[in-house]
Design a protein around this motif. Structure first.
Motif, PDB file in Angstrom:
ATOM      1  N   THR A 288       0.837  -1.193   0.000  1.00 51.29           N
ATOM      2  CA  THR A 288       0.000   0.000   0.000  1.00 51.29           C
ATOM      3  C   THR A 288       0.876   1.249   0.000  1.00 51.29           C
ATOM      4  N   ASP A 289       0.228   2.397  -0.130  1.00 53.45           N
ATOM      5  CA  ASP A 289       1.009   3.640  -0.018  1.00 53.45           C
ATOM      6  C   ASP A 289       0.909   4.219   1.391  1.00 53.45           C
ATOM      7  N   PHE A 290       0.560   3.368   2.360  1.00 52.84           N
ATOM      8  CA  PHE A 290       0.470   3.795   3.755  1.00 52.84           C
ATOM      9  C   PHE A 290       1.854   3.696   4.394  1.00 52.84           C
ATOM     10  N   LEU A 291       2.465   4.851   4.679  1.00 54.68           N
ATOM     11  CA  LEU A 291       3.808   4.869   5.251  1.00 54.68           C
ATOM     12  C   LEU A 291       3.736   4.624   6.754  1.00 54.68           C
ATOM     13  N   LEU A 292       4.645   3.806   7.266  1.00 56.79           N
ATOM     14  CA  LEU A 292       4.675   3.504   8.697  1.00 56.79           C
ATOM     15  C   LEU A 292       5.620   4.432   9.449  1.00 56.79           C
ATOM     16  N   GLY A 293       6.145   5.424   8.798  1.00 59.47           N
ATOM     17  CA  GLY A 293       7.048   6.373   9.447  1.00 59.47           C
ATOM     18  C   GLY A 293       7.786   7.159   8.387  1.00 59.47           C
ATOM     19  N   ASP A 294       8.632   8.091   8.843  1.00 53.70           N
ATOM     20  CA  ASP A 294       9.453   8.848   7.915  1.00 53.70           C
ATOM     21  C   ASP A 294      10.657   8.002   7.493  1.00 53.70           C
ATOM     22  N   PRO A 295      11.255   8.345   6.348  1.00 53.75           N
ATOM     23  CA  PRO A 295      12.501   7.649   5.973  1.00 53.75           C
ATOM     24  C   PRO A 295      13.565   7.865   7.042  1.00 53.75           C
ATOM     25  N   GLU A 296      14.343   6.825   7.309  1.00 59.08           N
ATOM     26  CA  GLU A 296      15.411   6.917   8.309  1.00 59.08           C
ATOM     27  C   GLU A 296      16.753   6.640   7.652  1.00 59.08           C
ATOM     28  N   MET A 297      17.760   7.417   8.039  1.00 66.01           N
ATOM     29  CA  MET A 297      19.115   7.216   7.506  1.00 66.01           C
ATOM     30  C   MET A 297      19.944   6.523   8.580  1.00 66.01           C
ATOM     31  N   SER A 298      20.569   5.419   8.228  1.00 56.53           N
ATOM     32  CA  SER A 298      21.388   4.700   9.197  1.00 56.53           C
ATOM     33  C   SER A 298      22.582   4.091   8.491  1.00 56.53           C
ATOM     34  N   ASP A 299      23.788   4.413   8.956  1.00 54.38           N
ATOM     35  CA  ASP A 299      25.035   3.880   8.379  1.00 54.38           C
ATOM     36  C   ASP A 299      25.095   4.045   6.867  1.00 54.38           C
ATOM     37  N   GLY A 300      24.555   5.143   6.385  1.00 53.35           N
ATOM     38  CA  GLY A 300      24.623   5.408   4.951  1.00 53.35           C
ATOM     39  C   GLY A 300      23.492   4.780   4.160  1.00 53.35           C
ATOM     40  N   TRP A 301      22.601   4.034   4.821  1.00 50.06           N
ATOM     41  CA  TRP A 301      21.465   3.426   4.118  1.00 50.06           C
ATOM     42  C   TRP A 301      20.206   4.184   4.490  1.00 50.06           C
ATOM     43  N   LEU A 302      19.323   4.333   3.531  1.00 48.63           N
ATOM     44  CA  LEU A 302      18.052   5.011   3.736  1.00 48.63           C
ATOM     45  C   LEU A 302      16.946   3.956   3.795  1.00 48.63           C
ATOM     46  N   MET A 303      16.146   3.984   4.870  1.00 49.52           N
ATOM     47  CA  MET A 303      15.161   2.921   5.069  1.00 49.52           C
ATOM     48  C   MET A 303      13.760   3.506   5.216  1.00 49.52           C
ATOM     49  N   LEU A 304      12.810   2.831   4.598  1.00 51.86           N
ATOM     50  CA  LEU A 304      11.418   3.272   4.659  1.00 51.86           C
ATOM     51  C   LEU A 304      10.515   2.046   4.771  1.00 51.86           C
ATOM     52  N   GLU A 305       9.471   2.162   5.607  1.00 54.14           N
ATOM     53  CA  GLU A 305       8.552   1.036   5.782  1.00 54.14           C
ATOM     54  C   GLU A 305       7.134   1.447   5.379  1.00 54.14           C
ATOM     55  N   ARG A 306       6.412   0.487   4.778  1.00 57.56           N
ATOM     56  CA  ARG A 306       5.016   0.686   4.363  1.00 57.56           C
ATOM     57  C   ARG A 306       4.176  -0.462   4.870  1.00 57.56           C
ATOM     58  N   GLY A 307       2.874  -0.191   4.992  1.00 53.24           N
ATOM     59  CA  GLY A 307       1.952  -1.268   5.296  1.00 53.24           C
ATOM     60  C   GLY A 307       1.705  -2.109   4.057  1.00 53.24           C
ATOM     61  N   ALA A 308       1.453  -3.409   4.304  1.00 50.71           N
ATOM     62  CA  ALA A 308       1.136  -4.320   3.201  1.00 50.71           C
ATOM     63  C   ALA A 308       0.140  -5.360   3.697  1.00 50.71           C
ATOM     64  N   THR A 309      -0.560  -5.973   2.771  1.00 56.34           N
ATOM     65  CA  THR A 309      -1.527  -7.014   3.121  1.00 56.34           C
ATOM     66  C   THR A 309      -1.232  -8.269   2.322  1.00 56.34           C
ATOM     67  N   TRP A 310      -1.740  -9.389   2.839  1.00 53.11           N
ATOM     68  CA  TRP A 310      -1.714 -10.585   2.007  1.00 53.11           C
ATOM     69  C   TRP A 310      -2.620 -10.329   0.814  1.00 53.11           C
TER      70      TRP A 310
END
Ligand code: FES
Length: 323
Positions: free
Chosen positions: A175-197
């Motif tokens: 889905t396009d439902f974001l679970l938070g803002d993008p996070e930068m850690s050790d040079g990697w950018l991470m983003l989480e979204r909701g998903a369904t079966w």
């Protein structure tokens, strides 16, 4: 980053299986054209894809029985480790190959099924590979390669903005439902979204609480991306590693590997069953739907692009460290 001037970096430009001792493989990253092959010991080698003699692409030649690269035009032969010309047909017995005849070598290394080539100043190729996030697993690993008609920047941005446009998920719906803002850690950018079966083989129900999480972790300069489908307890269901490089005429060359993890329950069984039957749990689409790409929300990408730009501004650190 200009599409034709990639930031000095290790770029994953081929899958391990694509590089053999039987036929040379031409790859490119922006304006850099490279020929990949394996020597007699099975070690991956990379040379500039230009014969020093008359500038013909070496990739049009062949690999000799001794694991060296032979130009297809006049047959000059080059050692992959040093680039040195080791044979010129029709030299007289008393003639030696001049020392100055050598092809340009490129730094090359291999990890987790990907061939990495150093793009940038050759003397900086001692820079270490960025740490790997992908650990091959599952019962069966899938892989693929495709060249897509969108720029490298657009590809990386779309991975953040709407991964479902570029990626196919066999048993889930992102889905396009974001679970938070993008996070930068050790040079990697991470983003989480909701998903369904969901998907074609399981019912696609809308639920107010997302049973699944799609985590996308990107190396912002190269766009090397780890894609993970997790349940809400952080248990891995499937994973994919996606690498992309700017190719010719504004296109992007993409390579990927993926697997279904040993996840229980009917949904996990379905995911693994499909994987064993040949349907990857996660794969890169062979065609991009332009209408869907154009309809992706713009607002989130502003955040991503700002973060990307900041990461790229810091990119010379790898080069400086190695110099
Ligand atoms: S152009 Fe390669 S050997 Fe002449």
């Amino acid at each position: 980053m200009a599409e034709t001037d990639p930031t000095p970096r290790w770029w994953a430009l081929a899958l391990s299986e694509q590089v053999t001792g039987k036929a040379p493989l031409a790859v490119r990253c922006g304006e850099e054209e490279v020929v990949l092959f394996r020597d007699a010991g099975g070690v991956a080698r990379a040379l500039e894809d230009r014969c020093p003699h008359r500038r013909v692409p070496l990739s049009l030649g062949k690999i000799t029985a001794g694991g060296q690269m032979q130009c297809g035009y006049h047959g000059w032969t080059y050692d992959g480790a040093t680039g040195k010309c080791v044979a010129i047909p029709n030299l007289h017995d008393d003639e030696k190959v001049p020392e100055r005849y050598r092809a340009e070598t490129r730094g090359v290394t291999e990890r987790d099924g990907f061939i990495y080539v150093w793009i940038g100043a050759p003397q900086a190729s001692a820079a270490p590979l960025p740490p790997s996030l992908y650990t091959p697993g599952g019962l069966r690993e899938h892989r693929g390669s495709v060249t897509l008609p969108l720029s490298h920047d657009a590809f990386v941005a779309a991975l953040f903005d709407g991964p479902w446009v570029l990626l196919d998920f066999a048993t889930s719906r992102v889905t396009d439902f974001l679970l938070g803002d993008p996070e930068m850690s050790d040079g990697w950018l991470m983003l989480e979204r909701g998903a369904t079966w969901g998907g074609p083989h399981l019912p696609d129900r809308f639920v107010p609480e997302w049973p699944l999480v799609l985590r996308v972790t990107v190396e912002p300069v190269t766009g090397e991306t780890l894609v993970e489908m997790l349940d809400t307890n952080e248990r891995l269901i499937s994973a994919a590693e996606v690498s992309a490089a700017p190719a010719a005429r504004g296109t992007t060359a993409v390579i990927w590997r993926s697997y279904a993890a040993d996840y229980g329950g009917p949904a996990g069984l379905a995911t693994r069953g499909l994987s064993m039957a040949g349907r990857p749990a996660i794969s890169v689409r062979r065609f991009v739907n332009g209408r869907k790409l154009a309809s992706l929300r713009i607002a989130p990408s502003h955040i991503w692009r700002t973060t990307l730009r900041a990461a790229r501004d810091n990119a010379p650190a790898q080069r400086d460290t190695a110099a």
